[in-house]
Design a protein around this motif. Structure first.
Motif, PDB file in Angstrom:
ATOM      1  N   ILE A  59      36.216  21.413  38.400  1.00 45.25           N
ATOM      2  CA  ILE A  59      36.950  20.938  39.565  1.00 45.25           C
ATOM      3  C   ILE A  59      36.636  21.879  40.718  1.00 45.25           C
ATOM      4  O   ILE A  59      36.307  23.053  40.522  1.00 45.25           O
ATOM      5  CB  ILE A  59      38.469  20.881  39.315  1.00 45.25           C
ATOM      6  CG1 ILE A  59      39.016  22.267  38.927  1.00 45.25           C
ATOM      7  CG2 ILE A  59      38.813  19.850  38.270  1.00 45.25           C
ATOM      8  CD1 ILE A  59      40.521  22.286  38.801  1.00 45.25           C
ATOM      9  N   PHE A  60      36.730  21.352  41.913  1.00 41.64           N
ATOM     10  CA  PHE A  60      36.408  22.128  43.102  1.00 41.64           C
ATOM     11  C   PHE A  60      37.654  22.217  43.988  1.00 41.64           C
ATOM     12  O   PHE A  60      38.345  21.220  44.206  1.00 41.64           O
ATOM     13  CB  PHE A  60      35.257  21.474  43.865  1.00 41.64           C
ATOM     14  CG  PHE A  60      33.980  21.383  43.074  1.00 41.64           C
ATOM     15  CD1 PHE A  60      33.042  22.398  43.131  1.00 41.64           C
ATOM     16  CD2 PHE A  60      33.728  20.295  42.257  1.00 41.64           C
ATOM     17  CE1 PHE A  60      31.882  22.335  42.386  1.00 41.64           C
ATOM     18  CE2 PHE A  60      32.566  20.205  41.512  1.00 41.64           C
ATOM     19  CZ  PHE A  60      31.642  21.230  41.581  1.00 41.64           C
ATOM     20  N   THR A  61      37.927  23.424  44.469  1.00 39.31           N
ATOM     21  CA  THR A  61      39.098  23.638  45.301  1.00 39.31           C
ATOM     22  C   THR A  61      38.831  24.813  46.238  1.00 39.31           C
ATOM     23  O   THR A  61      37.716  25.356  46.274  1.00 39.31           O
ATOM     24  CB  THR A  61      40.332  23.909  44.429  1.00 39.31           C
ATOM     25  OG1 THR A  61      41.492  24.029  45.259  1.00 39.31           O
ATOM     26  CG2 THR A  61      40.174  25.184  43.617  1.00 39.31           C
ATOM     27  N   THR A  62      39.817  25.189  46.992  1.00 39.70           N
ATOM     28  CA  THR A  62      39.700  26.324  47.905  1.00 39.70           C
ATOM     29  C   THR A  62      40.821  27.312  47.633  1.00 39.70           C
ATOM     30  O   THR A  62      41.857  26.964  47.052  1.00 39.70           O
ATOM     31  CB  THR A  62      39.768  25.864  49.373  1.00 39.70           C
ATOM     32  OG1 THR A  62      41.012  25.178  49.603  1.00 39.70           O
ATOM     33  CG2 THR A  62      38.606  24.927  49.691  1.00 39.70           C
ATOM     34  N   GLY A  63      40.604  28.551  48.055  1.00 35.83           N
ATOM     35  CA  GLY A  63      41.607  29.588  47.824  1.00 35.83           C
ATOM     36  C   GLY A  63      41.527  30.692  48.858  1.00 35.83           C
ATOM     37  O   GLY A  63      40.726  30.635  49.790  1.00 35.83           O
ATOM     38  N   THR A  64      42.361  31.702  48.663  1.00 31.76           N
ATOM     39  CA  THR A  64      42.443  32.832  49.583  1.00 31.76           C
ATOM     40  C   THR A  64      42.373  34.134  48.792  1.00 31.76           C
ATOM     41  O   THR A  64      43.049  34.269  47.758  1.00 31.76           O
ATOM     42  CB  THR A  64      43.755  32.789  50.384  1.00 31.76           C
ATOM     43  OG1 THR A  64      43.835  31.559  51.103  1.00 31.76           O
ATOM     44  CG2 THR A  64      43.817  33.946  51.375  1.00 31.76           C
ATOM     45  N   LEU A  65      41.573  35.072  49.277  1.00 33.62           N
ATOM     46  CA  LEU A  65      41.485  36.384  48.645  1.00 33.62           C
ATOM     47  C   LEU A  65      42.712  37.210  49.005  1.00 33.62           C
ATOM     48  O   LEU A  65      43.162  37.202  50.156  1.00 33.62           O
ATOM     49  CB  LEU A  65      40.221  37.106  49.098  1.00 33.62           C
ATOM     50  CG  LEU A  65      38.877  36.402  48.880  1.00 33.62           C
ATOM     51  CD1 LEU A  65      37.733  37.349  49.216  1.00 33.62           C
ATOM     52  CD2 LEU A  65      38.729  35.912  47.450  1.00 33.62           C
ATOM     53  N   THR A  66      43.242  37.915  48.027  1.00 32.66           N
ATOM     54  CA  THR A  66      44.381  38.803  48.254  1.00 32.66           C
ATOM     55  C   THR A  66      44.116  40.145  47.581  1.00 32.66           C
ATOM     56  O   THR A  66      43.309  40.248  46.659  1.00 32.66           O
ATOM     57  CB  THR A  66      45.682  38.208  47.680  1.00 32.66           C
ATOM     58  OG1 THR A  66      45.544  38.031  46.270  1.00 32.66           O
ATOM     59  CG2 THR A  66      45.998  36.871  48.333  1.00 32.66           C
ATOM     60  N   SER A  67      44.817  41.157  48.046  1.00 33.11           N
ATOM     61  CA  SER A  67      44.651  42.494  47.481  1.00 33.11           C
ATOM     62  C   SER A  67      45.205  42.553  46.067  1.00 33.11           C
ATOM     63  O   SER A  67      46.137  41.831  45.711  1.00 33.11           O
ATOM     64  CB  SER A  67      45.378  43.518  48.348  1.00 33.11           C
ATOM     65  OG  SER A  67      44.899  43.511  49.674  1.00 33.11           O
ATOM     66  N   ASN A  68      44.641  43.453  45.286  1.00 32.24           N
ATOM     67  CA  ASN A  68      45.198  43.703  43.969  1.00 32.24           C
ATOM     68  C   ASN A  68      46.586  44.311  44.100  1.00 32.24           C
ATOM     69  O   ASN A  68      47.516  43.934  43.392  1.00 32.24           O
ATOM     70  CB  ASN A  68      44.280  44.650  43.189  1.00 32.24           C
ATOM     71  CG  ASN A  68      44.758  44.888  41.777  1.00 32.24           C
ATOM     72  OD1 ASN A  68      45.173  43.972  41.088  1.00 32.24           O
ATOM     73  ND2 ASN A  68      44.732  46.147  41.352  1.00 32.24           N
ATOM     74  N   GLU A  69      46.737  45.234  45.024  1.00 32.26           N
ATOM     75  CA  GLU A  69      48.038  45.803  45.394  1.00 32.26           C
ATOM     76  C   GLU A  69      48.035  46.007  46.907  1.00 32.26           C
ATOM     77  O   GLU A  69      47.018  46.397  47.480  1.00 32.26           O
ATOM     78  CB  GLU A  69      48.296  47.146  44.695  1.00 32.26           C
ATOM     79  CG  GLU A  69      48.293  47.101  43.175  1.00 32.26           C
ATOM     80  CD  GLU A  69      49.479  46.342  42.607  1.00 32.26           C
ATOM     81  OE1 GLU A  69      50.431  46.076  43.363  1.00 32.26           O
ATOM     82  OE2 GLU A  69      49.447  46.013  41.416  1.00 32.26           O
ATOM     83  N   GLU A  70      49.174  45.780  47.545  1.00 32.85           N
ATOM     84  CA  GLU A  70      49.256  45.924  48.996  1.00 32.85           C
ATOM     85  C   GLU A  70      50.666  46.345  49.381  1.00 32.85           C
ATOM     86  O   GLU A  70      51.650  45.861  48.820  1.00 32.85           O
ATOM     87  CB  GLU A  70      48.903  44.603  49.686  1.00 32.85           C
ATOM     88  CG  GLU A  70      48.980  44.656  51.201  1.00 32.85           C
ATOM     89  CD  GLU A  70      48.610  43.331  51.838  1.00 32.85           C
ATOM     90  OE1 GLU A  70      48.592  43.258  53.079  1.00 32.85           O
ATOM     91  OE2 GLU A  70      48.347  42.368  51.085  1.00 32.85           O
TER      92      GLU A  70
END
Length: 355
Positions: A59-70
């Motif tokens: 399946i194809f979708t989109t996402g957002t990168l986030t920090s491991n910890e922030e």
């Protein structure tokens, strides 16, 4: 009357003159037709030989990168900044001192509390000796011991308040931009800087609820981001235990290594998620499939003769489709001439694909 008889006579004469030529033409046409039907060449077709293949359910979708910890760094106490040790954009270790707030008043309180505690501890020692000799009552000794314990608690409280004047890194990561300067008066609501751990980096995305039962921890995710040409790989490590009732999607989180720090939190990502991999799948070209009222069929070639065969389909990719029932490995499937062929018709193979 005479005129009508004359016209009829003329028509009869013309018919007698033309009859031999028409007869010859019809005979020649019949002969030619017989010759053609007897020497017609078989239809040329292309075929595909079914063989084991690997198919992936994607399946194809989109996402957002986030920090491991922030975290946004802030102070637990208010006061004037005495020293700033952090450097914007630098890596720091967990526990490293970043900002120091003036604690001179607290240190003076601590010194006074230490003097009072020392005095109370000396008095408690003397009274303990007197209690053993019967010089004082148990009640008098308990009061002195309680005073010592109270003063010890006061010293611990002041030490805790002094610790709150120090802003330390809660985890190893990279500092962002700072928003304070030496001598600034800050409160717990003052934003000092940001600290982020971006190796590994996380990817948040969602999938339609119909795929919720198929996704598992450990599924591989291929993704791309702007500015980096080569595709990257992440791995699903967690998912929400419920479907979002507003969007009818399942929130999923994956993790990817980021040792060089090229991937930045907040970036947009295009994702390709592999839910299932099937080996030894029976795949045929999509163009070989013929829809019909009761389902779908293909034309198989056996000993030069065409045989229609109903099939059940499975997964599909860009050019092929999986057959779960009706076709076996090694079968020969027609890929051209599907509109011209008929059951039990003999054909000639022009090209074999899939060998």
């Amino acid at each position: 009357m005479k005129r009508a008889a004359s016209i009829a006579g003329i028509i009869i004469v013309l018919g007698l003159l033309a009859f031999p030529k028409v007869k010859d033409y019809l005979k020649a046409s019949e002969t030619a037709s017989q010759n053609n039907s007897g020497s017609a060449a078989p239809l040329n077709v292309e075929v595909y030989i079914v063989k084991p293949d690997i198919v992936e359910n994607k399946i194809f979708t989109t996402g957002t990168l986030t920090s491991n910890e922030e975290v946004e760094l802030a102070s637990e106490s208010s006061g004037l900044i005495q020293e700033i040790y952090l450097r914007e954009g630098e890596d720091v270790k967990k526990g490293e001192l970043l900002v120091k707030i003036n604690d001179s008043e607290l240190k003076a309180q601590l010194k006074r509390a230490d003097f009072r505690l020392n005095l109370a501890e000396d008095r408690e020692k003397r009274q303990k000796q007197l209690l053993e000799k019967g010089g004082i009552s148990q009640e008098e000794y308990d009061a002195t011991l309680n005073e010592v314990n109270v003063l010890r608690a006061e010293v611990s409280l002041i030490n805790a308040q002094i610790e709150k004047t120090e802003v330390r890194a809660p985890f190893t990561g990279k500092l962002g931009l700072k928003y304070v300067s030496d001598g600034s008066y800050i409160t717990p609501n003052t934003r000092i800087a940001t600290l982020q751990d971006i190796d590994p980096i996380k990817i948040d995305f969602s999938i339609p609820e119909r795929y919720a039962a198929q996704i598992e921890v450990g599924n591989k995710v291929r993704f791309t981001v702007q500015g980096i040409e080569e595709p990257l790989v992440a791995q699903v490590y967690a998912k929400e235990p419920r479907i979002d009732s507003d969007t009818r999607t399942l929130q999923v989180r994956a993790r990817s290594s980021n040792p060089d720090g090229k991937l930045l939190p907040g970036a947009f990502a295009d994702l390709e998620l592999t839910l299932q991999t099937i080996e030894n799948a029976k795949m045929i070209p999509t163009i070989s499939l013929v829809p019909e009222l009761q389902g779908q069929k293909v034309f198989l070639l056996k000993d030069g003769v065409v045989h229609p065969q109903s099939v059940v389909t499975g997964l599909r990719n860009e050019s092929k489709i999986q057959i779960t029932e009706g076709v076996e490995i090694g079968d020969t499937v027609l890929t051209t001439g599907l509109l011209q062929v008929r059951p039990q018709m003999q054909v000639s193979v022009k090209q074999v694909n899939g060998e």
